[in-house]
Design a protein around this motif. Sequence first.
Motif, PDB file in Angstrom:
ATOM      1  N   VAL A   1       0.838  -1.205   0.000  1.00 41.20           N
ATOM      2  CA  VAL A   1       0.000   0.000   0.000  1.00 41.20           C
ATOM      3  C   VAL A   1       0.871   1.252   0.000  1.00 41.20           C
ATOM      4  O   VAL A   1       0.620   2.209  -0.745  1.00 41.20           O
ATOM      5  N   ASP A   2       1.897   1.253   0.834  1.00 41.57           N
ATOM      6  CA  ASP A   2       2.789   2.420   0.905  1.00 41.57           C
ATOM      7  C   ASP A   2       3.490   2.662  -0.432  1.00 41.57           C
ATOM      8  O   ASP A   2       3.636   3.815  -0.868  1.00 41.57           O
ATOM      9  N   LEU A   3       3.947   1.589  -1.079  1.00 41.96           N
ATOM     10  CA  LEU A   3       4.614   1.740  -2.369  1.00 41.96           C
ATOM     11  C   LEU A   3       3.668   2.325  -3.412  1.00 41.96           C
ATOM     12  O   LEU A   3       4.022   3.253  -4.146  1.00 41.96           O
ATOM     13  N   VAL A   4       2.462   1.772  -3.484  1.00 43.57           N
ATOM     14  CA  VAL A   4       1.495   2.254  -4.481  1.00 43.57           C
ATOM     15  C   VAL A   4       1.088   3.689  -4.174  1.00 43.57           C
ATOM     16  O   VAL A   4       0.975   4.519  -5.088  1.00 43.57           O
ATOM     17  N   SER A   5       0.891   3.994  -2.911  1.00 45.74           N
ATOM     18  CA  SER A   5       0.515   5.355  -2.532  1.00 45.74           C
ATOM     19  C   SER A   5       1.588   6.348  -2.946  1.00 45.74           C
ATOM     20  O   SER A   5       1.288   7.446  -3.449  1.00 45.74           O
ATOM     21  N   GLY A   6       2.842   5.977  -2.749  1.00 49.56           N
ATOM     22  CA  GLY A   6       3.930   6.849  -3.170  1.00 49.56           C
ATOM     23  C   GLY A   6       3.962   7.026  -4.671  1.00 49.56           C
ATOM     24  O   GLY A   6       4.242   8.115  -5.187  1.00 49.56           O
ATOM     25  N   MET A   7       3.652   5.963  -5.401  1.00 50.27           N
ATOM     26  CA  MET A   7       3.679   6.041  -6.856  1.00 50.27           C
ATOM     27  C   MET A   7       2.573   6.947  -7.406  1.00 50.27           C
ATOM     28  O   MET A   7       2.790   7.699  -8.356  1.00 50.27           O
ATOM     29  N   VAL A   8       1.383   6.885  -6.823  1.00 46.85           N
ATOM     30  CA  VAL A   8       0.291   7.713  -7.354  1.00 46.85           C
ATOM     31  C   VAL A   8       0.452   9.177  -6.955  1.00 46.85           C
ATOM     32  O   VAL A   8      -0.184  10.056  -7.554  1.00 46.85           O
ATOM     33  N   ARG A   9       1.293   9.450  -5.962  1.00 46.28           N
ATOM     34  CA  ARG A   9       1.610  10.849  -5.664  1.00 46.28           C
ATOM     35  C   ARG A   9       2.462  11.470  -6.764  1.00 46.28           C
ATOM     36  O   ARG A   9       2.452  12.685  -6.954  1.00 46.28           O
ATOM     37  N   SER A  10       3.206  10.626  -7.472  1.00 43.31           N
ATOM     38  CA  SER A  10       4.079  11.106  -8.534  1.00 43.31           C
ATOM     39  C   SER A  10       3.268  11.452  -9.775  1.00 43.31           C
ATOM     40  O   SER A  10       2.099  11.080  -9.918  1.00 43.31           O
ATOM     41  N   ARG A  11       3.913  12.127 -10.692  1.00 41.91           N
ATOM     42  CA  ARG A  11       3.273  12.484 -11.958  1.00 41.91           C
ATOM     43  C   ARG A  11       3.673  11.467 -13.026  1.00 41.91           C
ATOM     44  O   ARG A  11       4.844  11.108 -13.128  1.00 41.91           O
ATOM     45  N   TRP A  12       2.698  11.031 -13.816  1.00 35.89           N
ATOM     46  CA  TRP A  12       2.924  10.047 -14.868  1.00 35.89           C
ATOM     47  C   TRP A  12       2.514  10.631 -16.215  1.00 35.89           C
ATOM     48  O   TRP A  12       1.464  11.261 -16.331  1.00 35.89           O
ATOM     49  N   SER A  13       3.344  10.414 -17.222  1.00 36.66           N
ATOM     50  CA  SER A  13       3.062  10.948 -18.555  1.00 36.66           C
ATOM     51  C   SER A  13       1.822  10.300 -19.162  1.00 36.66           C
ATOM     52  O   SER A  13       1.034  10.952 -19.845  1.00 36.66           O
ATOM     53  N   GLN A  14       1.660   8.998 -18.929  1.00 37.72           N
ATOM     54  CA  GLN A  14       0.499   8.263 -19.398  1.00 37.72           C
ATOM     55  C   GLN A  14       0.008   7.362 -18.274  1.00 37.72           C
ATOM     56  O   GLN A  14       0.809   6.852 -17.483  1.00 37.72           O
ATOM     57  N   SER A  15      -1.299   7.138 -18.216  1.00 36.70           N
ATOM     58  CA  SER A  15      -1.838   6.315 -17.135  1.00 36.70           C
ATOM     59  C   SER A  15      -1.313   4.888 -17.199  1.00 36.70           C
ATOM     60  O   SER A  15      -1.097   4.249 -16.164  1.00 36.70           O
ATOM     61  N   ARG A  16      -1.068   4.384 -18.404  1.00 39.59           N
ATOM     62  CA  ARG A  16      -0.578   3.011 -18.538  1.00 39.59           C
ATOM     63  C   ARG A  16       0.842   2.859 -17.997  1.00 39.59           C
ATOM     64  O   ARG A  16       1.250   1.761 -17.609  1.00 39.59           O
ATOM     65  N   ASP A  17       1.597   3.939 -17.954  1.00 39.77           N
ATOM     66  CA  ASP A  17       2.957   3.872 -17.416  1.00 39.77           C
ATOM     67  C   ASP A  17       2.952   3.424 -15.955  1.00 39.77           C
ATOM     68  O   ASP A  17       3.887   2.752 -15.509  1.00 39.77           O
ATOM     69  N   LEU A  18       1.927   3.814 -15.216  1.00 33.06           N
ATOM     70  CA  LEU A  18       1.831   3.399 -13.816  1.00 33.06           C
ATOM     71  C   LEU A  18       1.729   1.875 -13.721  1.00 33.06           C
ATOM     72  O   LEU A  18       2.376   1.251 -12.868  1.00 33.06           O
ATOM     73  N   VAL A  19       0.923   1.278 -14.599  1.00 33.40           N
ATOM     74  CA  VAL A  19       0.754  -0.174 -14.586  1.00 33.40           C
ATOM     75  C   VAL A  19       2.054  -0.870 -14.981  1.00 33.40           C
ATOM     76  O   VAL A  19       2.457  -1.867 -14.372  1.00 33.40           O
ATOM     77  N   ASP A  20       2.713  -0.349 -16.004  1.00 33.41           N
ATOM     78  CA  ASP A  20       3.997  -0.927 -16.421  1.00 33.41           C
ATOM     79  C   ASP A  20       5.014  -0.868 -15.287  1.00 33.41           C
ATOM     80  O   ASP A  20       5.785  -1.813 -15.074  1.00 33.41           O
ATOM     81  N   ALA A  21       5.014   0.249 -14.569  1.00 31.96           N
ATOM     82  CA  ALA A  21       5.956   0.413 -13.466  1.00 31.96           C
ATOM     83  C   ALA A  21       5.656  -0.568 -12.334  1.00 31.96           C
ATOM     84  O   ALA A  21       6.563  -1.166 -11.752  1.00 31.96           O
ATOM     85  N   LEU A  22       4.374  -0.739 -12.021  1.00 31.03           N
ATOM     86  CA  LEU A  22       3.998  -1.690 -10.972  1.00 31.03           C
ATOM     87  C   LEU A  22       4.411  -3.113 -11.343  1.00 31.03           C
ATOM     88  O   LEU A  22       4.906  -3.870 -10.502  1.00 31.03           O
ATOM     89  N   GLU A  23       4.223  -3.467 -12.604  1.00 25.61           N
ATOM     90  CA  GLU A  23       4.631  -4.798 -13.056  1.00 25.61           C
ATOM     91  C   GLU A  23       6.139  -4.973 -12.912  1.00 25.61           C
ATOM     92  O   GLU A  23       6.609  -6.032 -12.466  1.00 25.61           O
ATOM     93  N   GLU A  24       6.897  -3.955 -13.273  1.00 28.86           N
ATOM     94  CA  GLU A  24       8.350  -4.054 -13.135  1.00 28.86           C
ATOM     95  C   GLU A  24       8.742  -4.214 -11.669  1.00 28.86           C
ATOM     96  O   GLU A  24       9.638  -5.005 -11.340  1.00 28.86           O
ATOM     97  N   LEU A  25       8.099  -3.481 -10.787  1.00 24.50           N
ATOM     98  CA  LEU A  25       8.426  -3.589  -9.368  1.00 24.50           C
ATOM     99  C   LEU A  25       8.098  -4.986  -8.836  1.00 24.50           C
ATOM    100  O   LEU A  25       8.842  -5.528  -8.011  1.00 24.50           O
ATOM    101  N   ALA A  26       6.981  -5.564  -9.299  1.00 26.64           N
ATOM    102  CA  ALA A  26       6.632  -6.919  -8.873  1.00 26.64           C
ATOM    103  C   ALA A  26       7.717  -7.907  -9.301  1.00 26.64           C
ATOM    104  O   ALA A  26       8.164  -8.752  -8.515  1.00 26.64           O
TER     105      ALA A  26
END
Length: 271
Positions: free
Chosen positions: A78-103
């Motif tokens: 939860v803390d990791l995801v919360s920190g990520m959504v505080r950041s700015r993303w160029s495209q919404s899909r980039d957030l999903v790609d980033a989460l997959e990479e972190l997993a």
Amino acid sequence: MNGASREALAAARERLDALTDSTSADAAKLADELAAVTALLDREVSLRRVLTDPAQAGEAKAGLAERLLGGQVGGQAVDLVSGMVRSRWSQSRDLVDALEELANTADLTAAQKRGALDDVEDELFRFGRIVSSNTELRAALTDRAATTSAKVELLHRLLDRRAVVTTERLVTRLVTAPRGRSLESGLESLSKLAAERRERLVAVVTSAVPLSDTQKQRLGAALAKLYGRQMHLNIDVDPEVLGGIRVQVGDEVINGSIADRIEDAGRRLAS
């Protein structure tokens, strides 16, 4: 990724590394939870758009993520995801790609802690070679009509006791949730991510005959000096190479005999 997304991913990687550096952190469990969030946001397009909306305050988006995920995944995820959504993303899909990479990175970190990261790198490479040479297997693993459970069972029969647990987990996630990628490109991405865990480059070496340990060491040392980074060699034997070798590092392809290439590397270093 470009611009803001690249910066957001870099920050997320740092937070994940700081978290998994702790000996008490269960990196494999964290990988499962981040993969679950990845699947959720990949499926719920409207939700990921809200969580990456630049017009919304970062704290508001973090609060929404915490309410949605609290009780569903652990506090660290939860803390990791919360920190990520505080950041700015160029495209919404980039957030999903980033989460997959972190997993995937969390799983690789678990393997690294067990001293099995080298095995994972080698097994991903070998599995990629098997898939590329076996059309029936590739068709079975990429068949959209096949059920997820059937694919999982097939992979388990193929990899159980033949590969470390992390390899099976990574390949299973890729096969069951390809997210628009080919199997080959997904395996290549995983291999690169595994190499980055040790800050190494991957050299795919194709030789007419198996290389001796001495030849591998000489070639690895020459390439490491040439590129200025530790090198991991993935060796593939192909009789059609006609007595020489073919080395691919990233997009660069090197052709020539082992002796010629090492001699050339020495000349370049000397100059």
